[in-house]
Design an enzyme around this catalytic site. Structure first.
Site: not given
Ligand code: UGA
Length: 465
Positions: A30, A35, A150, A153-154, A223, A227, A268, A279
């Protein structure tokens, strides 16, 4: 395999730690010297379950941290690019970090290398990487470029990486496909899981995971499309929840009914104040932009984005409906991160709601289990105070607002919250509680897509009636 992972953000650092746990030798590089120094000291810059354990186990052994890209490239067979691809102008992904890494990489070549896109990038990025390599002096037969998106999820990044639904390998020739198969061999053969993995297997995961081979172009599209589809699912259920509010139906019942259809599935389908994070918002904009450039107008995504934006405004209207006026009100806010389980507040709808409340003249006392430090860097200093617990945030407040789905909030002691609040009003943007339970505890309770709870006893004590 000797692997360099360029970029130590959420994706890069998790990939480095997990590849090491799978038995590979990793150099994590990095250009942020602070970091790198932090990682070398054994400190972990992000809040992610199991990451500290994996870094402690492999740091200084199977993972080395450095800030010299040429050194990392020279010592590696495969180079994973996991640098940021933030939103640029007109929705396009800003690929300048990918380009500058590629230039540096071309100049550091000392033999055949497989270059792998791990960051989320638009279709055709692998072609551009190839062109930039050639323009900067790399011999055409000294490298290949593949796409290995990838899906982590966070908050559950490490388990998502080690127990994936699938692994997508976008490779345009046999050599690069074979190398990627070898890298993921410990997972796809199942040997990683038999050896007593450090990270426990989550319920419902299938092992060994399938490896899907595609062209690089298809992998790039997979990808973005993935999303976009997930975001569409969230906006869809938010739209249906809004309709439930109009007709007095219950979104939980509707979700049970539609989620039981295996073609739709129950996941979801949680309505709320909209999706956020680093993301979905940027990837939808980038997918929309690249589709337009390639000759297809993906207007469907406009509505997904509009519904998402509208959801936070609807929530504010709900707060007004619960509280009448907002100027001078003291509001307790639970949740600042964009979802539970992470300290990440980027593009968080919770932060957007707090900003709107401040604009309306309310004072907010916030609590988040992990996101407060990062939120302080974004939120204005005046009008916001930070509490050390949900109960302290609630103390004397005119209402409690729930903006993030932390498991800890769903487990709150409701009697204690009731006693702490100035008025027993809860506006829940994440549907964490059962309306019947809230009614039994004497709350006025407003949630998303479900009938409001009005408690007559408390209406009298609060002096609202
Ligand atoms: C998301 C994707 O789920 C991952 O598969 C992907 O790898 C990642 O983006 C990325 O492209 O790096 P992430 O952003 O960590 O992951 O979070 P999610 O768990 O997907 O949630 C995204 C948002 O949607 C959050 O604000 C969450 O609160 C919201 N959400 C999720 C809802 O409002 N309702 C749901 O049923 C699910």
């Amino acid at each position: 395999m000797k692997i360099a992972v360029v970029g130590s953000g959420y994706v890069g650092l998790v990939a480095a730690a997990c590849f090491a746990d799978m038995g590979h030798d990793i150099i994590s590089v990095d250009n942020d010297a602070n970091k790198t120094a932090m990682l070398q000291r054994g400190e972990v810059p992000i809040h992610e379950q199991y990451l500290p354990e994996l870094l402690a186990r492999h740091g200084g052994k199977r993972i080395a941290f450095c800030s010299s890209l040429p050194d990392a490239v020279a010592a590696s067979d495969a180079i994973f690019i996991a640098v940021g691809t933030p939103q640029g102008g007109d929705g396009y992904a800003d690929l300048s970090y990918v380009e500058s890494v590629t230039r540096e990489l071309a100049r550091a070549m000392n033999g055949y290398k497989l270059i792998v896109e791990k960051s989320t990038v638009p279709v055709f990025t692998h072609d551009w990487i190839r062109k930039v390599m050639l323009l900067n002096g790399a011999a055409a037969d000294s490298f290949d470029v593949a796409s290995n998106p990838e899906f982590l999820r966070e908050g559950t990044a490490v388990t998502d990486f080690l127990y994936p639904d699938r692994i997508v390998v976008g490779a345009d020739n046999a050599r690069s496909a074979a190398m990627l198969r070898e890298i993921y061999g410990p997972l796809t053969s199942g040997s990683y899981y038999q050896a007593g993995p450090a990270v426990p297997r989550p319920d419902g995961t299938h092992i060994p995971p399938a490896l899907i081979e595609t062209s690089a172009k298809s992998a790039e599209l997979i990808k973005h499309a993935c999303n976009a589809f997930l975001a569409m699912k969230i906006s869809f259920i938010n739209a249906v929840a809004n309709l439930c509010e109009s007709v007095g139906a219950d979104i939980r019942q509707v979700c049970n009914g539609i989620g039981a259809d295996e073609r739709i599935g129950p996941r979801f389908l949680n309505p709320g104040i909209g999706y956020g994070g680093s993301c979905f918002p940027k990837d939808l904009a980038a997918f929309r932009a690249v589709a337009r450039e390639c000759g297809y107008d993906l207007r469907l995504l406009d509505e997904v984005i509009n519904i998402n934006e509208d959801q936070r405004h609807r929530f504010l209207r709900k707060v007004r409906r619960a509280l009448w006026t907002l100027r001078g009100k003291r509001l307790a806010v639970l949740g600042l991160s964009f979802k539970g389980g992470t300290d990440d507040v980027r593009e968080s709808p919770a932060i957007a709601v707090v900003e709107m409340l401040l604009k309306e003249g309310s004072e907010v006392r916030v609590y988040d289990p992990a996101g407060m430090q990062r939120a302080r860097e974004i939120l204005p200093a005046s009008g916001v105070t930070y509490a050390s617990s949900p109960y302290q945030a609630a103390s004397g407040a005119d209402a409690l607002l729930i903006l993030t789905d932390w498991a800890e909030f769903a487990a709150l002691d409701l009697d204690r919250i009731h006693a702490a609040l100035g008025y027993p009003i809860v506006v829940d943007g994440r549907n964490l509680f059962d309306p019947a339970v809230m009614a039994a505890h004497g709350f006025y309770y407003y949630s998303v897509g479900r009938p409001d709870v009005q408690s007559s006893a408390d209406r009298r004590t609060a002096g609202i009636e």
